[in-house]
Write an enzyme that holds these catalytic residues in place. Structure first.
Site, mmCIF file in Angstrom:
data_model
loop_
_atom_site.group_PDB
_atom_site.id
_atom_site.type_symbol
_atom_site.label_atom_id
_atom_site.label_comp_id
_atom_site.label_asym_id
_atom_site.label_seq_id
_atom_site.Cartn_x
_atom_site.Cartn_y
_atom_site.Cartn_z
ATOM 1 N N ASP A 13 0.587 -0.903 -0.039
ATOM 2 C CA ASP A 13 -0.093 -0.386 -0.007
ATOM 3 C C ASP A 13 0.656 1.184 0.153
ATOM 4 O O ASP A 13 2.249 1.237 0.522
ATOM 5 C CB ASP A 13 -0.989 0.269 1.443
ATOM 6 C CG ASP A 13 -1.862 -1.241 1.194
ATOM 7 O OD1 ASP A 13 -1.965 -1.627 0.321
ATOM 8 O OD2 ASP A 13 -2.356 -1.400 2.604
HETATM 9 N N1 URA Z 1 -0.723 -6.059 4.505
HETATM 10 C C1 URA Z 1 -1.660 -4.481 3.588
HETATM 11 O O1 URA Z 1 -2.426 -4.563 4.132
HETATM 12 N N2 URA Z 1 -0.924 -3.455 3.295
HETATM 13 C C2 URA Z 1 0.183 -4.060 2.275
HETATM 14 O O2 URA Z 1 0.332 -2.815 2.084
HETATM 15 C C3 URA Z 1 0.389 -5.502 2.579
HETATM 16 C C4 URA Z 1 0.010 -6.469 3.041
#
Ligand code: URA
Length: 235
Positions: free
Chosen positions: A103
């Site tokens: 993310d």
């Molecule tokens: N899980 C999440 O919620 N976000 C990420 O960036 C990676 C794994």
């Protein structure tokens, strides 16, 4: 292989552009300037340089990055710059892509490659590559939340419960969690389903490959074959 072809394959532009680059005397092979684009060069253990920046010859470009916050893993980012903007142009030209996205607010170990087969293998849910995250949570984590994530929590678009391969409290509001899939926002949704909330998320490792402590946010490094073997380590 002809030098101009080597440069083209390594992401330095069109054949014509690479020819001009070589003719201008900006390219050195194993430490010596070479201005003949048609020189036959052995690619085994080759290091060439362009404008005095050294490049190892790599059939495939596979790298790790310490992803900073506020960068998107997409080629066409919407709210923040792409992680690709942190890479030198030849790697972007080679079209390296993140293996599994993080993310925009997640930090830590990100692998990028132009090796489609490696990307496919490591992205496959059947491969069960463990990914370890440190999550800072809004509330202190209790034993019930840990138990729920180890037993499996239901994420609302997915009928099958998703379980953490490992999950432990490592500090006040700090959780260390291992997952073997790569579902959308998986860690944040698992923690939410267990009754808490992720405030910060950092990826420590993928397979057996650990983010090196000296790789600063925004920096990247080539992966060696031994690192790639570590990446493929199974649960
Ligand atoms: N899980 C999440 O919620 N976000 C990420 O960036 C990676 C794994």
């Amino acid at each position: 292989m002809e030098l101009e072809r080597i440069l083209q394959r390594q992401g330095f532009g069109t054949r014509k552009g690479c020819r001009a680059l070589i003719r201008s005397g900006r390219v050195a092979v194993n430490g010596e300037v070479c201005d003949d684009p048609f020189t036959d060069v052995c690619t085994d253990d080759l290091t060439f340089s362009v404008d005095e920046i050294a490049w190892p010859y790599r059939e495939f470009a596979t790298i790790m990055m310490n992803k900073p916050a506020d960068y998107e893993c997409s080629r066409r980012p919407i709210h923040h710059p792409s992680v690709l903007s942190l890479l030198p142009p030849p790697l972007v030209e080679r079209e390296v892509q993140p293996i599994g996205r993080l993310d925009e607010d997640t930090t830590g170990l990100l692998i990028l490659t132009d090796d489609g087969q490696l990307n496919h293998i490591l992205s496959s849910p059947r491969k069960k590559v463990p990914k370890v995250y440190i999550a800072t949570t809004k509330h202190p984590v209790d034993a019930g939340q840990i138990e729920a994530m180890l037993a499996g929590v239901v994420l609302h678009d997915d009928p099958e419960p998703v379980r953490a391969a490992a999950c432990e409290v490592v500090g006040d509001c700090l959780l260390r969690l291992t997952i073997t899939e790569g579902k959308y926002h998986q860690v944040k949704r698992m923690v939410a389903a267990a009754g808490n909330r992720v405030e910060n998320l950092h990826r420590l490792s993928v397979g057996g490959l650990i983010l090196p402590p000296d790789l600063k946010p925004g920096e990247w490094r080539w992966l060696e074959p031994s690192d790639i073997a570590l990446l493929k380590a199974e649960e």
